[in-house]
Design a protein around this motif. Sequence first.
Motif, PDB file in Angstrom:
ATOM      1  N   PHE A 171       0.810  -1.220   0.000  1.00 55.42           N
ATOM      2  CA  PHE A 171       0.000   0.000   0.000  1.00 55.42           C
ATOM      3  C   PHE A 171       0.844   1.271   0.000  1.00 55.42           C
ATOM      4  N   LEU A 172       2.109   1.141  -0.348  1.00 55.10           N
ATOM      5  CA  LEU A 172       2.963   2.331  -0.399  1.00 55.10           C
ATOM      6  C   LEU A 172       2.669   3.100  -1.690  1.00 55.10           C
ATOM      7  N   ASN A 173       1.672   3.939  -1.657  1.00 57.86           N
ATOM      8  CA  ASN A 173       1.300   4.656  -2.875  1.00 57.86           C
ATOM      9  C   ASN A 173       1.341   6.169  -2.698  1.00 57.86           C
ATOM     10  N   MET A 174       2.036   6.632  -1.679  1.00 57.35           N
ATOM     11  CA  MET A 174       2.157   8.080  -1.482  1.00 57.35           C
ATOM     12  C   MET A 174       3.261   8.633  -2.386  1.00 57.35           C
ATOM     13  N   ASN A 175       3.177   9.926  -2.701  1.00 57.55           N
ATOM     14  CA  ASN A 175       4.261  10.602  -3.412  1.00 57.55           C
ATOM     15  C   ASN A 175       4.873  11.635  -2.469  1.00 57.55           C
ATOM     16  N   LEU A 176       5.964  11.270  -1.837  1.00 55.58           N
ATOM     17  CA  LEU A 176       6.631  12.192  -0.918  1.00 55.58           C
ATOM     18  C   LEU A 176       7.607  13.039  -1.727  1.00 55.58           C
ATOM     19  N   ASN A 177       7.623  14.335  -1.502  1.00 51.62           N
ATOM     20  CA  ASN A 177       8.504  15.196  -2.296  1.00 51.62           C
ATOM     21  C   ASN A 177       9.277  16.187  -1.433  1.00 51.62           C
ATOM     22  N   MET A 181      12.522  14.149   4.052  1.00 53.10           N
ATOM     23  CA  MET A 181      11.906  12.813   4.151  1.00 53.10           C
ATOM     24  C   MET A 181      12.728  11.776   3.388  1.00 53.10           C
ATOM     25  N   PHE A 182      13.205  12.174   2.219  1.00 49.67           N
ATOM     26  CA  PHE A 182      14.018  11.263   1.401  1.00 49.67           C
ATOM     27  C   PHE A 182      15.260  10.825   2.168  1.00 49.67           C
ATOM     28  N   LEU A 183      15.925  11.775   2.817  1.00 48.94           N
ATOM     29  CA  LEU A 183      17.134  11.449   3.589  1.00 48.94           C
ATOM     30  C   LEU A 183      16.800  10.557   4.787  1.00 48.94           C
ATOM     31  N   CYS A 184      15.698  10.868   5.477  1.00 49.68           N
ATOM     32  CA  CYS A 184      15.298  10.063   6.644  1.00 49.68           C
ATOM     33  C   CYS A 184      15.113   8.590   6.273  1.00 49.68           C
ATOM     34  N   VAL A 185      14.458   8.350   5.139  1.00 49.10           N
ATOM     35  CA  VAL A 185      14.180   6.971   4.733  1.00 49.10           C
ATOM     36  C   VAL A 185      15.440   6.282   4.214  1.00 49.10           C
ATOM     37  N   ASN A 186      16.232   6.999   3.401  1.00 44.60           N
ATOM     38  CA  ASN A 186      17.263   6.314   2.613  1.00 44.60           C
ATOM     39  C   ASN A 186      18.690   6.433   3.131  1.00 44.60           C
ATOM     40  N   LEU A 187      18.937   7.282   4.132  1.00 43.54           N
ATOM     41  CA  LEU A 187      20.316   7.426   4.613  1.00 43.54           C
ATOM     42  C   LEU A 187      20.898   6.099   5.100  1.00 43.54           C
ATOM     43  N   VAL A 188      20.078   5.319   5.797  1.00 45.44           N
ATOM     44  CA  VAL A 188      20.575   4.049   6.331  1.00 45.44           C
ATOM     45  C   VAL A 188      20.948   3.097   5.194  1.00 45.44           C
ATOM     46  N   PHE A 189      20.212   3.172   4.071  1.00 46.07           N
ATOM     47  CA  PHE A 189      20.539   2.305   2.934  1.00 46.07           C
ATOM     48  C   PHE A 189      21.808   2.778   2.232  1.00 46.07           C
ATOM     49  N   PHE A 190      21.998   4.118   2.190  1.00 45.25           N
ATOM     50  CA  PHE A 190      23.238   4.639   1.600  1.00 45.25           C
ATOM     51  C   PHE A 190      24.453   4.221   2.431  1.00 45.25           C
ATOM     52  N   VAL A 191      24.281   4.154   3.747  1.00 47.95           N
ATOM     53  CA  VAL A 191      25.378   3.695   4.613  1.00 47.95           C
ATOM     54  C   VAL A 191      25.644   2.210   4.393  1.00 47.95           C
ATOM     55  N   LYS A 192      24.580   1.436   4.261  1.00 46.33           N
ATOM     56  CA  LYS A 192      24.739  -0.018   4.138  1.00 46.33           C
ATOM     57  C   LYS A 192      25.320  -0.421   2.797  1.00 46.33           C
ATOM     58  N   LYS A 237       9.132   8.396  -6.402  1.00 47.87           N
ATOM     59  CA  LYS A 237       9.335   8.155  -7.836  1.00 47.87           C
ATOM     60  C   LYS A 237       9.340   9.441  -8.662  1.00 47.87           C
ATOM     61  N   TYR A 238       8.588  10.478  -8.250  1.00 48.22           N
ATOM     62  CA  TYR A 238       8.595  11.743  -8.997  1.00 48.22           C
ATOM     63  C   TYR A 238       9.681  12.682  -8.475  1.00 48.22           C
ATOM     64  N   PHE A 239       9.838  12.684  -7.170  1.00 47.55           N
ATOM     65  CA  PHE A 239      10.827  13.557  -6.547  1.00 47.55           C
ATOM     66  C   PHE A 239      12.243  13.201  -7.011  1.00 47.55           C
ATOM     67  N   LEU A 240      12.505  11.905  -7.189  1.00 46.56           N
ATOM     68  CA  LEU A 240      13.846  11.454  -7.557  1.00 46.56           C
ATOM     69  C   LEU A 240      14.262  11.876  -8.959  1.00 46.56           C
ATOM     70  N   LEU A 241      13.296  12.179  -9.810  1.00 43.73           N
ATOM     71  CA  LEU A 241      13.634  12.581 -11.181  1.00 43.73           C
ATOM     72  C   LEU A 241      14.504  13.834 -11.199  1.00 43.73           C
ATOM     73  N   ASN A 242      14.375  14.671 -10.177  1.00 42.71           N
ATOM     74  CA  ASN A 242      15.195  15.892 -10.091  1.00 42.71           C
ATOM     75  C   ASN A 242      16.470  15.678  -9.288  1.00 42.71           C
ATOM     76  N   LEU A 243      16.518  14.604  -8.513  1.00 39.46           N
ATOM     77  CA  LEU A 243      17.582  14.434  -7.524  1.00 39.46           C
ATOM     78  C   LEU A 243      18.594  13.359  -7.912  1.00 39.46           C
ATOM     79  N   ASN A 244      18.152  12.398  -8.744  1.00 42.69           N
ATOM     80  CA  ASN A 244      18.997  11.205  -8.940  1.00 42.69           C
ATOM     81  C   ASN A 244      20.339  11.521  -9.597  1.00 42.69           C
ATOM     82  N   ILE A 245      20.413  12.598 -10.364  1.00 47.45           N
ATOM     83  CA  ILE A 245      21.674  12.916 -11.048  1.00 47.45           C
ATOM     84  C   ILE A 245      22.809  13.154 -10.052  1.00 47.45           C
ATOM     85  N   PHE A 246      22.496  13.730  -8.881  1.00 48.16           N
ATOM     86  CA  PHE A 246      23.534  13.993  -7.867  1.00 48.16           C
ATOM     87  C   PHE A 246      24.092  12.682  -7.315  1.00 48.16           C
ATOM     88  N   PHE A 247      23.202  11.719  -7.075  1.00 48.94           N
ATOM     89  CA  PHE A 247      23.665  10.432  -6.538  1.00 48.94           C
ATOM     90  C   PHE A 247      24.450   9.634  -7.574  1.00 48.94           C
TER      91      PHE A 247
END
Length: 444
Positions: A171-177, A181-192, A237-247
Amino acid sequence: MMMFLFGLIMLIPLSFLNLFWLIQWFFFILTFLFILNYSGFYQIFSISYFLGMDMLSYSLILLSFWICSLMILASMKLYQNNEYYGLFIFVLIFLLLSLYLTFSSLNLFNFYLFFEISLIPTLILIIGWGYQPERLEAGIYLLFYTLFMSLPMMIMIFYLSEKLYVTSFSFLNMNLNMFFMFLCVNLVFFVKIPMFFLHLWLPKAHVEAPVSGSMILAGIMLKLGGYGLLRFMILFKYFLLNLNIFFIIISLIGGFFVSLICIRQSDMKSLIAYSSVSHMSLVLAGIMTLNYWGLWGALMMMLAHGLCSSGLFCLANIMYERIHSRSLYLNKGLLNIMPNLSLLWFLLISSNMAAPPSLNLMSEIMLINSIVSFSILSMLFLSLMSFFSAVYSLFLYSYSQHGMYYSGFYMFYSGFMREYLLLMLHWLPLNFLFLKMEFLVQWI
């Protein structure tokens, strides 16, 4: 799903009954039973209670079973020296349980819980059976890097459960932008995974860990980061379109710098650990391109790297058990002393530099396709990474196998059947899995 869970739980009492090799047989039996459990569907299958699998979960659980079985095979020295091997087996079963539940959980909070629990047995392995006193510092690095970055993720899970009134992945169908929030969710995965700039814990942990600790770190722990990124990507999925180039830029430039760092290493384990950072930065770049080639290329690279890197750590440990040093200045001329082991060095190092017919080559082709389709400018750093990957792999092989051998080798003894079996069980799946690519081709 629950039958494998109960199978692992029932192995816990056996761990203290002096049945070291029987446990390993049970691990292999569970692995092959799990292979037979494969269902040809690409949606979630084998749903029972809060567990279920899709192709992503299935392949990583299978890798966990396989690597944990081989960890026991690699830890013969621990059994011979009677170094609390009952406790070692218990920690191993507990670790496999937590990994199994992490990869197969359909619930956000359960995923987070078992994701964090898997840190504890890894920490016990490093601190309990490591080689040098610095293992305490390495354990603290690992603990604080992961804990500090993962607590914001727990807060985000509570936020999602409040907004959606449910914590199921389906049921993860939200669009967080929001970037926060992006850092809170994904920082631990970037470390791992680990991303460049957040990778400093990895070489430390690898160098101080016993062979089983290095195998599980390289084989499975780094894959938790990639798995988490792929699972939570849908929220941004929409927010990352502007951000993914940095990563992608950080990953490619960082992977190139780490490849240069590899060439300067004199410790074999440290070199293999830094090469892991270089490979996983390619995985991160592939995931961030947000296309199918990148997704499946990343999954295949995770499987290939898990087998290849784990096998190289086993080889480094086989040398360490004989010479009592991991220095490339002392591990020289091994071709003169153990030519049959040199063949396995060659096979695994050639796989590490993505030579055919290894799974590494197939995955690198897919990832390079994906990243070049994102931006043609990425070809510069991709070509440099591929070139220097071959450079440090050949550097490791030529330094350790050629040259005048160290005069302290008069106590040297030949390889055991167990060691050749261990290395072939890494190499064979790595080089024959490409024959079953039709599982993925249907998706692309």
